[in-house]
Design a protein around this motif. Structure first.
Motif, PDB file in Angstrom:
ATOM      1  N   SER A  15      15.720  13.821  22.814  1.00  0.00           N
ATOM      2  CA  SER A  15      16.920  14.128  22.364  1.00  0.00           C
ATOM      3  C   SER A  15      16.753  15.039  21.371  1.00  0.00           C
ATOM      4  CB  SER A  15      17.551  12.714  21.541  1.00  0.00           C
ATOM      5  OG  SER A  15      17.971  11.872  22.521  1.00  0.00           O
ATOM      6  N   ASN A  54      18.447  18.764  21.565  1.00  0.00           N
ATOM      7  CA  ASN A  54      19.260  19.326  20.695  1.00  0.00           C
ATOM      8  C   ASN A  54      19.080  20.837  19.901  1.00  0.00           C
ATOM      9  OD1 ASN A  54      21.324  17.170  20.578  1.00  0.00           O
ATOM     10  ND2 ASN A  54      20.093  16.291  19.228  1.00  0.00           N
ATOM     11  N   THR A  79      12.446   8.865  23.838  1.00  0.00           N
ATOM     12  CA  THR A  79      13.590   9.160  24.134  1.00  0.00           C
ATOM     13  C   THR A  79      14.133   9.999  22.883  1.00  0.00           C
ATOM     14  OG1 THR A  79      14.088   7.284  25.319  1.00  0.00           O
ATOM     15  CG2 THR A  79      15.825   8.140  24.151  1.00  0.00           C
ATOM     16  N   SER A  80      14.022   9.538  21.599  1.00  0.00           N
ATOM     17  CA  SER A  80      14.529  10.199  20.342  1.00  0.00           C
ATOM     18  C   SER A  80      13.793  11.810  20.154  1.00  0.00           C
ATOM     19  CB  SER A  80      14.349   9.572  19.188  1.00  0.00           C
ATOM     20  OG  SER A  80      12.791   9.309  18.968  1.00  0.00           O
ATOM     21  N   LYS A 105      25.595  15.573  27.570  1.00  0.00           N
ATOM     22  CA  LYS A 105      25.200  16.781  27.620  1.00  0.00           C
ATOM     23  C   LYS A 105      25.842  17.887  28.306  1.00  0.00           C
ATOM     24  CE  LYS A 105      20.492  15.029  26.821  1.00  0.00           C
ATOM     25  NZ  LYS A 105      19.149  15.040  27.254  1.00  0.00           N
TER      26      LYS A 105
END
Length: 90
Positions: free
Chosen positions: A21, A25, A17-18, A73
């Protein structure tokens, strides 16, 4: 050392998940840069200078159409003046 970090799938819960992300980004920043240069967020799907960005933009529109894009988002993309529909299509 070049700073590469090896990880084993499932080794750290939440890593996927990180990483997702972080990737999102990074692509958002690339879109911001595109907008600064071109004045809009209408990245062509086959944008020769950054094919990955063109595909990412198309994916964001697809996720929006399927109602799968996360509200945070969508808000960030809206803040750039992102067009969810191009050429009469969503």
């Amino acid at each position: 050392s070049i700073g590469f970090e090896w990880s084993i799938i499932g080794q750290n819960k939440g890593t996927s998940t990180s990483n997702t992300s972080l990737r999102w980004n990074e692509m958002f920043q690339r879109l911001q840069h595109y907008k600064q240069e071109h004045g809009n967020c209408l990245v062509p799907h086959c944008y020769a200078e950054d094919i990955t960005l063109g595909r990412w933009v198309r994916t964001q529109r697809s996720e929006y159409k399927k109602k799968k894009i996360k509200p945070d988002k969508q808000e960030r993309l809206d803040s750039l003046g992102f067009k969810w529909s191009v050429n009469g299509r969503t």
